[in-house]
Design a protein around this motif. Structure first.
Motif, PDB file in Angstrom:
ATOM      1  N   ALA A 133       9.844  44.265 -40.242  1.00  0.00           N
ATOM      2  CA  ALA A 133      10.242  45.104 -41.371  1.00  0.00           C
ATOM      3  C   ALA A 133      11.420  44.509 -42.129  1.00  0.00           C
ATOM      4  O   ALA A 133      11.784  45.015 -43.196  1.00  0.00           O
ATOM      5  N   PHE A 134      12.007  43.425 -41.601  1.00  0.00           N
ATOM      6  CA  PHE A 134      13.214  42.871 -42.207  1.00  0.00           C
ATOM      7  C   PHE A 134      12.947  41.673 -43.109  1.00  0.00           C
ATOM      8  O   PHE A 134      13.837  41.220 -43.822  1.00  0.00           O
ATOM      9  N   GLY A 135      11.760  41.100 -43.074  1.00  0.00           N
ATOM     10  CA  GLY A 135      11.462  39.942 -43.900  1.00  0.00           C
ATOM     11  C   GLY A 135      10.432  39.062 -43.235  1.00  0.00           C
ATOM     12  O   GLY A 135       9.644  39.525 -42.399  1.00  0.00           O
ATOM     13  N   GLU A 136      10.452  37.775 -43.566  1.00  0.00           N
ATOM     14  CA  GLU A 136       9.432  36.878 -43.027  1.00  0.00           C
ATOM     15  C   GLU A 136       9.998  35.469 -42.862  1.00  0.00           C
ATOM     16  O   GLU A 136      10.921  35.055 -43.553  1.00  0.00           O
ATOM     17  N   TRP A 137       9.379  34.759 -41.929  1.00  0.00           N
ATOM     18  CA  TRP A 137       9.724  33.350 -41.725  1.00  0.00           C
ATOM     19  C   TRP A 137       9.212  32.513 -42.886  1.00  0.00           C
ATOM     20  O   TRP A 137       8.151  32.777 -43.437  1.00  0.00           O
ATOM     21  N   THR A 138      10.003  31.492 -43.228  1.00  0.00           N
ATOM     22  CA  THR A 138       9.629  30.569 -44.282  1.00  0.00           C
ATOM     23  C   THR A 138      10.259  29.219 -43.937  1.00  0.00           C
ATOM     24  O   THR A 138      10.612  28.975 -42.782  1.00  0.00           O
TER      25      THR A 138
END
Length: 638
Positions: free
Chosen positions: A3-8
Motif C-alpha cells: 500500500a506504500f508504493g512499488e519497487w523500481t
C-alpha cells in the motif's frame, strides 16, 4: 502489492517509489505517528529518509547521537508542489513538479567514511526563470543513552560543528540551530542547472565527482542474485547488502566499525547490544565486504575484558553495560566469525595483528587470535558445563528471556541451569574455530565439541530436541525452535531424525504463518532463528528451505500485510505471528518502557539474516568456499 508504493530502479539500482498518503501507526510507548522512515548510510553516517522528504542524520562515531531529526529541504521561490519520494539504497530522491518547473533533490551518503551527506539539486524550467533556491537544515544534536521510557533529549558531552555549504559557494556552520544557504537561479527556457550542497561534519574539501563515483562503486560492490526458486532475490539481495553495509559506523573510541542492531535498540533506547549481534551481522559480509567483516570482529572483540568476557552491550556512550543480562553464548559468535572470515579469505595474517581492549580495562592490545583464544578459555573455564554436561545458561543464552519463559526459578537457573541450545551451537562452532586455533586449543575444542554433540543427541525425545535443563527438562512437552537447527547442523541429529524433525517443524511452527516459523507456537518469528532453520533445512529438505527463505522476504511481508510499513523496505528483529492481536507488527513491553514497535525498522537482522541464509542455500559456508575468488562473494552467483 504494498500500500506504500512499488519497487523500481534508479541509477541502475533497486529503489522504491513511495506513493502512500499519511496514515497513522502506533509505536506503543510513544505518541501515534504518521512518519515512515528508511535508514540509508555509508560506513560512517546514517541518513534517516522520511516519507515526506525530510531527513534525520545519525552518527555513532563516539556515542549514539542524532545530529539532526526530521529536517533538510530545498525550497525554490514560486514552486508549490507535493513531493514525489523515491528511496534508493544509499540515497533519497525528492521531486517537486508544477506546470513549468521541476526540482529534483537527491541526498546521497557517499561511499566510504564521509561524515556528511551530499545533496544534488537539479532545477529544470520550461520558461525563463529567476528564483531563489534555499537549502535549509536544523541542527539538534541529541544523545540517546539507555532511555527506557520517555525520550530524555540529553545533549551530547561535546558538540562538533555541523556545516551546510554550497560546494564552491557560501557556507554556514553551527553546533545547534538552523542552517540556511541560498543560491540564485537564473535559467533560460528549457535549461537545467545543478546546485550541490553538503550537510554534516566538515572533514575537508569535497569534489562533486564523489556523486558519480559513489554510485559507480555502489553498483560494482553490491552482490547480484538470480534464482528460479526465489525471484525476489534479484531485488532483495543487493538491497539488503546496501542496508547492511550502510548500518556500519567507524568507531572513534574502540577502532574498527560498529554494526549494531539499530532499530529501537539504538535509535529509541540508546544502546548497542547484544555483543553477539554485530558478530552475527558481519557473517555475510565475509563474502562481499571482507574488510568490513574483519573490522567488525576486531571492534566487537574490543568490547571485552582481558579474561575473554564480552559484556552484554555498550550503552549510548560506548561504555560496557552488564547490569541486566549475563548471556552464556556470546564468545561462540566471535569464534564463529573469526573462523568463517579466515576460512573464506585465507587471511591468517589478520590473527596476528594487534587488537585493543576497551579503554576501561587499561589493557595492552594483543593479537586478534589471542583475543579469540582468551574468549575460548572464558567459555570453557568461566561459562563452563553443568551437572548434566551441557553448557551453563547463566541468566540467558541467545534468548534473553529463556529463564522467564522456562518457568523455572531464576536464581536456581543462574546457578545450575544448562542450555542445550548452547551445547548444540558449540558442537558446530568449536570444530570450525579449531581450524584457526593453535594445536593445543584446537585439540581441546574438538574434544569438547564431540562430547557436546553426543549429549545433544541424547536430548532427542522422539519428536524434537529438548531446549534446556533446570530442575528438570525444559522443552519436553513443547517444541522450542531455536535449538532444533543447531542439533541438525552439529550432526547430533541422524539424517532420518533430521528429516522427521523438519517435518514436525513444518507441521507446527511453520503452518499458517506467512512470515516463517514461530520460535514456539504461539510465539514470535525471529530472523536470527529462521536463518539457521533455512541452513539446516537446505541439507535435508531444500524445497522447505527455499520456501522458508521466501517467507523471510520483504515481498512476502508486503503481500501478507500490505498496510504495515515495517517489513516493506526494512524490519524489526522479530514479527508477531498471525495468532497475535497485531500480526505482522513487532513486540512491545509497554510496562517496562521498551518496545521494538517504537522503532520497528532498520534492525540489521532483517537484512543480514536473509543474506546469510541465501549464501547457505547456495552451499557457501566454512570449508565449502569453492564459489569464492580472492575471499569475496562473486557478485553474479546464481
Amino acid at each position: 502489492m504494498s500500500a506504500f508504493g512499488e519497487w523500481t530502479r534508479a541509477e541502475d539500482l533497486p529503489a522504491f517509489a513511495y506513493s502512500a498518503k499519511a496514515r497513522q501507526w502506533d509505536p506503543m510507548i510513544d505518541p501515534v505517528s504518521t512518519r515512515n522512515v528508511v535508514h540509508l548510510g555509508n560506513r560512517r553516517i546514517t541518513l534517516v529518509a522520511d516519507c515526506d522528504g525530510l531527513c534525520g542524520v545519525w552518527d555513532e562515531y563516539v556515542d549514539c547521537r542524532w545530529i539532526a531529526e526530521h529536517t533538510g529541504e530545498s525550497d525554490l521561490s514560486g514552486l508549490d508542489a507535493a513531493p514525489e519520494i523515491l528511496f534508493g539504497p544509499t540515497f533519497l530522491r525528492v521531486t517537486k513538479t508544477d506546470d513549468n518547473v521541476v526540482l529534483e533533490r537527491t541526498v546521497l551518503c557517499p561511499e566510504g567514511e564521509s561524515p556528511w551527506v551530499l545533496i544534488k539539486v537539479d532545477v529544470t524550467s520550461k520558461t525563463a526563470l529567476q528564483a531563489t533556491l534555499t537549502e535549509r537544515w536544523e541542527v539538534r544534536q541529541r544523545l540517546v543513552n539507555l532511555e527506557f521510557g520517555p525520550p530524555r533529549g540529553e545533549a551530547p558531552p561535546d558538540l562538533p560543528s555541523v556545516v551546510l555549504e554550497e560546494i564552491g559557494g557560501l557556507s554556514a556552520a553551527t553546533t545547534d540551530g538552523p542552517l540556511t544557504v541560498e543560491h540564485q537561479v537564473d535559467l533560460v527556457s528549457g535549461e537545467t542547472t545543478t546546485v550541490w550542497f553538503r550537510f554534516g561534519i566538515d572533514d575537508g574539501q569535497v569534489d562533486t565527482d564523489v556523486y558519480v563515483n559513489s554510485l559507480r562503486i555502489l553498483r560494482e560492490r553490491l552482490p547480484k542474485a538470480s534464482s528460479g526458486y526465489a525471484p525476489e532475490a534479484e531485488i532483495e539481495i543487493p538491497w539488503h547488502a546496501a542496508m547492511l553495509t550502510g548500518a556500519a559506523c567507524v568507531d572513534g573510541v574502540l577502532g574498527g566499525h560498529t554494526l549494531d542492531q539499530g532499530s529501537a535498540y539504538s535509535f529509541r533506547h540508546g544502546f548497542n547490544g547484544a555483543a553477539r549481534d554485530p558478530l552475527q551481522h558481519a557473517l555475510p559480509l565475509v563474502y562481499f565486504a571482507p574488510d568490513l567483516a574483519l573490522s567488525v570482529l576486531r571492534n566487537t572483540c574490543a568490547w571485552g575484558s582481558p579474561d575473554g568476557d564480552l559484556p552484554y552491550a555498550l550503552d549510548g556512550r560506548k561504555q560496557p553495560w552488564t547490569q541486566l543480562f549475563r548471556p552464556s553464548d556470546q564468545n561462540l559468535w566471535a569464534l564463529w566469525l573469526g573462523a568463517e572470515y579466515v576460512s573464506a579469505t585465507g587471511d591468517t595474517r589478520a590473527l596476528a595483528e594487534p587488537a585493543p581492549y576497551h579503554p576501561v580495562h587499561q589493557a595492552e592490545p594483543v593479537p586478534l587470535g589471542e583475543h579469540l583464544r582468551r574468549q575460548f578459555r572464558f567459555f570453557v573455564d568461566q561459562v563452563g558445563l553443568g551437572e548434566r554436561g551441557h553448557v551453563r545458561i547463566l541468566n540467558a543464552d541467545w534468548n534473553d528471556l529463556a529463564i522467564v519463559e522456562s518457568g523455572m526459578d531464576r536464581e536456581w537457573m543462574v546457578e545450575h541451569g544448562e542450555s542445550v541450545l548452547n551445547s548444540a551451537m558449540a558442537a558446530w562452532v568449536l570444530p570450525v574455530y579449531a581450524e584457526i586455533a593453535d594445536p593445543e586449543t584446537a585439540a581441546e575444542a574438538r574434544k569438547l565439541a564431540d562430547d557436546l554433540r553426543a549429549r545433544v543427541a541424547d536430548e532427542w525425545n522422539g519428536r524434537w530436541f529438548r531446549r534446556a535443563y533446570g530442575t528438570g527438562p525444559i522443552g519436553d512437552d513443547d517444541l522450542w525452535l531455536e535449538v532444533q537447527p543447531w542439533a541438525i547442523l552439529s550432526g547430533a541429529a541422524e539424517p532420518e531424525q533430521a528429516r522427521d524433525l523438519l517435518r514436525t517443524i513444518d507441521d507446527t511452527c511453520r503452518t499458517g504463518s506467512p512470515l516463517g516459523a514461530r520460535v514456539r507456537r504461539p510465539g514470535a518469528i525471529w530472523f536470527s532463528i529462521n536463518m539457521t532453520l533455512i541452513w539446516a533445512a537446505a541439507r535435508h529438505n531444500p524445497a522447505m528451505a527455499w520456501d522458508e527463505w521466501r517467507r523471510m522476504t520483504l515481498h512476502t511481508h508486503a503481500a501478507a500485510y500490505p498496510d504495515i510499513w515495517s517489513g516493506t523496505l526494512s524490519g524489526p528483529d522479530a514479527y508477531l505471528p498471525p495468532e497475535s492481536d497485531r500480526p505482522g507488527e513487532t513486540w512491545a513491553m509497554p510496562d517496562m518502557g521498551v518496545a521494538m514497535q517504537a522503532y520497528p525498522v532498520a534492525n540489521v537482522h532483517s537484512h543480514s539474516q536473509p543474506l546469510l541464509a541465501y549464501l547457505r542455500l547456495l552451499g557457501v559456508e566454512p570449508g565449502r568456499q569453492d564459489r569464492l575468488t580472492g575471499g569475496t562473494f562473486h557478485p553474479n552467483v546464481r
